[in-house]
Motif scaffolding. Structure first.
Motif, PDB file in Angstrom:
ATOM      1  N   CYS A 151       0.850  -1.183   0.000  1.00  0.00           N
ATOM      2  CA  CYS A 151       0.000   0.000   0.000  1.00  0.00           C
ATOM      3  C   CYS A 151       0.888   1.235   0.000  1.00  0.00           C
ATOM      4  O   CYS A 151       2.086   1.163   0.277  1.00  0.00           O
ATOM      5  N   LEU A 152       0.267   2.362  -0.328  1.00  0.00           N
ATOM      6  CA  LEU A 152       0.957   3.645  -0.323  1.00  0.00           C
ATOM      7  C   LEU A 152       0.107   4.619   0.480  1.00  0.00           C
ATOM      8  O   LEU A 152      -1.028   4.929   0.100  1.00  0.00           O
ATOM      9  N   VAL A 153       0.643   5.081   1.613  1.00  0.00           N
ATOM     10  CA  VAL A 153      -0.048   6.038   2.466  1.00  0.00           C
ATOM     11  C   VAL A 153       0.734   7.350   2.404  1.00  0.00           C
ATOM     12  O   VAL A 153       1.883   7.408   2.847  1.00  0.00           O
ATOM     13  N   LEU A 154       0.129   8.375   1.857  1.00  0.00           N
ATOM     14  CA  LEU A 154       0.825   9.629   1.633  1.00  0.00           C
ATOM     15  C   LEU A 154       0.899  10.463   2.911  1.00  0.00           C
ATOM     16  O   LEU A 154       0.089  10.294   3.832  1.00  0.00           O
ATOM     17  N   PRO A 155       1.858  11.378   2.973  1.00  0.00           N
ATOM     18  CA  PRO A 155       2.028  12.208   4.172  1.00  0.00           C
ATOM     19  C   PRO A 155       0.755  12.966   4.523  1.00  0.00           C
ATOM     20  O   PRO A 155       0.041  13.466   3.649  1.00  0.00           O
ATOM     21  N   GLY A 156       0.482  13.019   5.823  1.00  0.00           N
ATOM     22  CA  GLY A 156      -0.701  13.718   6.302  1.00  0.00           C
ATOM     23  C   GLY A 156      -1.933  12.860   6.425  1.00  0.00           C
ATOM     24  O   GLY A 156      -2.923  13.279   7.025  1.00  0.00           O
ATOM     25  N   ALA A 157      -1.893  11.658   5.852  1.00  0.00           N
ATOM     26  CA  ALA A 157      -3.020  10.740   6.011  1.00  0.00           C
ATOM     27  C   ALA A 157      -3.024  10.166   7.427  1.00  0.00           C
ATOM     28  O   ALA A 157      -1.970   9.960   8.034  1.00  0.00           O
ATOM     29  N   VAL A 158      -4.222   9.894   7.941  1.00  0.00           N
ATOM     30  CA  VAL A 158      -4.381   9.301   9.267  1.00  0.00           C
ATOM     31  C   VAL A 158      -5.104   7.973   9.104  1.00  0.00           C
ATOM     32  O   VAL A 158      -6.219   7.932   8.572  1.00  0.00           O
ATOM     33  N   VAL A 159      -4.462   6.905   9.564  1.00  0.00           N
ATOM     34  CA  VAL A 159      -5.029   5.562   9.426  1.00  0.00           C
ATOM     35  C   VAL A 159      -5.101   4.922  10.814  1.00  0.00           C
ATOM     36  O   VAL A 159      -4.089   4.841  11.522  1.00  0.00           O
ATOM     37  N   ALA A 160      -6.280   4.486  11.216  1.00  0.00           N
ATOM     38  CA  ALA A 160      -6.437   3.837  12.520  1.00  0.00           C
ATOM     39  C   ALA A 160      -5.559   2.599  12.616  1.00  0.00           C
ATOM     40  O   ALA A 160      -5.313   1.916  11.612  1.00  0.00           O
ATOM     41  N   ALA A 161      -5.113   2.310  13.827  1.00  0.00           N
ATOM     42  CA  ALA A 161      -4.174   1.205  14.027  1.00  0.00           C
ATOM     43  C   ALA A 161      -4.730  -0.131  13.575  1.00  0.00           C
ATOM     44  O   ALA A 161      -3.980  -1.001  13.106  1.00  0.00           O
ATOM     45  N   ASP A 162      -6.046  -0.336  13.689  1.00  0.00           N
ATOM     46  CA  ASP A 162      -6.609  -1.630  13.320  1.00  0.00           C
ATOM     47  C   ASP A 162      -7.274  -1.615  11.939  1.00  0.00           C
ATOM     48  O   ASP A 162      -7.917  -2.587  11.544  1.00  0.00           O
ATOM     49  N   ALA A 163      -7.110  -0.542  11.199  1.00  0.00           N
ATOM     50  CA  ALA A 163      -7.603  -0.524   9.822  1.00  0.00           C
ATOM     51  C   ALA A 163      -6.693  -1.404   8.964  1.00  0.00           C
ATOM     52  O   ALA A 163      -5.496  -1.544   9.234  1.00  0.00           O
ATOM     53  N   LYS A 164      -7.266  -1.979   7.922  1.00  0.00           N
ATOM     54  CA  LYS A 164      -6.507  -2.856   7.035  1.00  0.00           C
ATOM     55  C   LYS A 164      -6.387  -2.206   5.663  1.00  0.00           C
ATOM     56  O   LYS A 164      -7.378  -1.985   4.982  1.00  0.00           O
ATOM     57  N   ILE A 165      -5.137  -1.903   5.278  1.00  0.00           N
ATOM     58  CA  ILE A 165      -4.855  -1.261   3.998  1.00  0.00           C
ATOM     59  C   ILE A 165      -3.952  -2.198   3.211  1.00  0.00           C
ATOM     60  O   ILE A 165      -2.873  -2.558   3.688  1.00  0.00           O
TER      61      ILE A 165
END
Length: 357
Positions: free
Chosen positions: A250-264
């Protein structure tokens, strides 16, 4: 070496995403597809590119400027009326610096390709061709115009769609022109290189060469292809020096917020400033900047526009959500559904849809 990138198309098959930006400027794995192809051109030794723009022309210069930040010299020529592929190429001729015999590389700006550009140019100059075409093989060529070549690689015909094509080689949308050929394209009217320029050269006995190539190639013209292209860039199946992060699942760009238990995963992209809530799952999808996916939502193989909000427990699979859309909890959309900007789907309004909203 000069190059021309054709980026004037409106991308109607990708609506509603292209209501706010031209198709070549939509973010694919975090940056516009144009940025991926410009980076490949730069690394192949091209130092100057003229962008042939039309629809929403201003966004290209706003993003790329003079090109110095991308290691290139960029110029922009805006087409006020649609002039076809040949007309767009002819329209930028006065901005080209090379002499009559010099090669000019022409790119379609909405195609991802792993083509060895230096090898294509070497093929062109080595054979003395007027034009050399990048050709790619497809499994089912019946949906395309095909380009047969002889044993020496010389193009013998340009054939429209046929139920029994003689080859699986198709025009891949990248060419090398001898500069003098560009100057012969008529001005002041639409011209198609595929239907007029290339067949005219063949009829005159002029050498048009093909360069068959089996590297990665994808036309990003449909939502499914758009998602596939982004996924392939993120996972490294298609290499790009412009990828704004490491290759991975996956690619998570700067400034994105992803919950610890989210699945990407699955090659998904989460745009800058996007937010993914607890227990949400993002599989192979593309979230544009500022998109919100609330707790427990599942988003697969879909594109979520800028600042759109996907409510808790929503299920999306193979859909396109326009900028600023809000989909409240409990909705389920699948199989090609498209939701246009400004729409709000109230809680539980749709359990399954393949229609445009």
């Amino acid at each position: 070496m000069d190059a021309v990138m054709l980026v004037g198309g409106q991308g109607t098959r990708l609506r509603p995403l292209t209501m706010s930006a031209p198709k070549p400027m939509l973010p694919v794995a975090g940056v516009p597809v144009t940025a991926h192809m410009l980076a490949r051109a730069r690394d192949a030794g091209i130092d100057r590119v003229v962008l042939a723009t039309s629809y929403r022309a201003e966004v290209f210069e706003e993003y790329f400027g003079d090109g110095s930040a991308h290691g290139l010299q960029l110029e922009y020529v805006t087409e006020t009326e649609p002039m076809g592929t040949g007309g767009a190429i002819r329209n930028v001729a006065e901005r080209l610096h090379g002499g009559p015999g010099d090669p000019v590389v022409i790119f379609n700006g909405d195609i991802l390709a792993g083509l060895d550009i230096q090898a294509l140019v070497a093929r062109h100059t080595g054979t003395g061709a007027a034009v050399t075409l990048h050709l790619t093989r497809v499994v089912d060529p019946r949906a395309f115009g095909v380009v047969p070549v002889d044993d020496d690689g010389r193009v013998t015909a340009f054939l429209e769609k046929t139920p029994d094509p003689p080859t699986n080689l198709i025009n891949a949308g990248c060419y090398v022109f001898r500069r003098s050929v560009i100057d012969t394209i008529p001005t002041g009217r639409p011209v198609s290189v595929e239907r007029e320029t290339f067949p005219g050269l063949l009829a005159a006995g002029t050498a048009v060469m093909g360069y068959p190539d089996d590297t990665y190639w994808l036309d990003l013209g449909t939502p499914a292809a758009f998602v596939q292209g982004s996924r392939d860039l993120v996972t490294g199946r298609m290499a790009s020096p412009a990828l704004p992060g490491p290759v991975g699942d996956c690619l998570v760009l700067p400034g994105a917020v992803v919950a610890a238990d989210a699945k990407i995963g699955g090659g998904a992209t989460v745009g800058a400033g996007a937010w993914v809530g607890a227990g949400a799952a993002i599989d192979g999808a593309v979230l544009f900047d500022g998109a919100v996916v609330e707790a427990g939502a599942v988003v697969r193989d879909s594109v979520i526009g800028r600042d759109a909000v996907i409510g808790s427990g929503v299920a999306l699979d193979g859909v396109v959500i326009g900028d600023g859309v809000r989909i409240e909890r409990g909705n389920e959309l699948r199989s090609g559904a498209r939701v246009f900007p400004g729409v709000v789907l109230s809680a539980g309004a749709v359990r399954f849809s393949s229609d445009r909203t």
